[in-house]
Scaffold this motif. Sequence first.
Motif, short mmCIF file in Angstrom:
data_model
loop_
_atom_site.label_atom_id
_atom_site.label_comp_id
_atom_site.label_asym_id
_atom_site.label_seq_id
_atom_site.Cartn_x
_atom_site.Cartn_y
_atom_site.Cartn_z
N PRO A 67 -2.48 9.47 -1.45
CA PRO A 67 -3.83 9.04 -1.03
C PRO A 67 -4.74 10.21 -0.68
O PRO A 67 -5.93 10.20 -1.02
N THR B 30 0.83 -1.21 0.00
CA THR B 30 0.00 0.00 0.00
C THR B 30 0.87 1.26 0.00
O THR B 30 0.46 2.29 -0.54
N ARG C 276 -8.67 4.95 -3.37
CA ARG C 276 -7.43 5.05 -2.62
C ARG C 276 -7.69 5.03 -1.10
O ARG C 276 -7.05 5.74 -0.33
N ASP C 277 -8.66 4.23 -0.69
CA ASP C 277 -8.99 4.08 0.73
C ASP C 277 -8.05 3.03 1.32
O ASP C 277 -8.36 1.83 1.36
N VAL C 278 -6.87 3.47 1.76
CA VAL C 278 -5.80 2.56 2.12
C VAL C 278 -6.20 1.66 3.28
O VAL C 278 -5.89 0.46 3.29
N GLN C 279 -6.87 2.20 4.28
CA GLN C 279 -7.23 1.40 5.45
C GLN C 279 -8.13 0.22 5.08
O GLN C 279 -7.98 -0.89 5.59
N VAL D 137 -9.85 0.41 -3.76
CA VAL D 137 -8.68 0.68 -4.61
C VAL D 137 -8.94 1.90 -5.49
O VAL D 137 -8.06 2.76 -5.67
N VAL E 213 -8.31 -1.18 2.02
CA VAL E 213 -7.51 -2.11 1.22
C VAL E 213 -6.66 -2.99 2.12
O VAL E 213 -6.57 -4.21 1.93
N GLN E 214 -6.02 -2.40 3.13
CA GLN E 214 -5.19 -3.17 4.05
C GLN E 214 -6.02 -4.18 4.83
O GLN E 214 -5.62 -5.35 4.97
N LEU F 141 1.83 2.18 -3.63
CA LEU F 141 0.81 2.61 -4.58
C LEU F 141 1.14 4.01 -5.10
O LEU F 141 1.51 4.89 -4.32
N TRP G 171 -0.74 0.25 12.96
CA TRP G 171 -1.75 -0.54 12.23
C TRP G 171 -1.81 -1.97 12.74
O TRP G 171 -2.89 -2.53 12.93
#
Length: 318
Positions: A34, A27, A278-281, A275, A283-284, A30, A68
């Motif tokens: 973000p 992530t 770009r919502d990283v949290q 994706v 996606v993780q 990317l 995280w």
Amino acid sequence: MTSIILRRLATSVLILLAVSVLVFVATLLLPGDPAQAILGQQATPERLAALREQMNLNDPAWQRYLSWLGGLLTGDFGVSAASGGPVADLLGERIAASLVLLTAASIISIPAGLLVGTYSALRHGHTGDHVVTGTSLVLAALPEFVIGIALVTLFSTTVFPILPSVTMAPPGEAVWNYPLQLVLPVMTLVLMVTPYIARMMRATMLEVLDSGYVEMARLKGVPERQVILRHALPHALSPVAQVVAIQLAWMAGGVVVVEFLFRYPGIGQALVDAVANRDVQVVQALSILVAAVYIVVNLLADAVGILTNPKLRTGGAR
């Protein structure tokens, strides 16, 4: 047997930890910012700075990873940057919807694959065996989206317009309240997984049926049904359990494509949306969830393989 399971459990924890590192690093790699992707090109520098601070983007990477990881261990998946709400609340209904899809497909595909593979092995060299082998080979060669499109063409167009091609549950309604909408996604997953299980079951059963202990049981006059159920099947299930685990894990990943194809409101559609936004949290969280399912399914397969293997169950393999 207990020590073997404990070793596999410890290995699974280490693998999951390594996967968490890979997911976090992926992530980070990317392209783009973000905060910029979420707020758009017209966002002011002040809003971008505030969102970066909210998402902890200004902290060192190792600090963000530890934060995280600590949240994962306590059940806190973070806050969705796109919606502003907790990731756990956002994904709760999506996970439940995907579990319904995966559970229904597993309940159908596992027994079907075992039965079809056993039938093919018992009919080795006959027409039934050739039909099963050819059909399973063709289905195994097709990607899941091709199978899904073929099913939509067959059952949702002018050929047999009897099933909905997409999932459209009213807001606030659970998707499983409309079972007809589940048929095509479940059929796609079943046709994606069953051929591999059937082919492995056939190969294993053929090997077991030619073994010495099965031949000895037949020479002693044991009825053929008892030879199959008590002598052949238990020895055939141990290696097949590993294939079943791999296919179920693959199905957990393939559900992303299937859900996107049928607009099914599960984790697959949520991952595609995350994706794109770009919502990283999110996606993780979804990536580590799919990895955890993969590891747990393989761990259960190891346990089933040990329980169905007489040598490991009695300690003969030490």
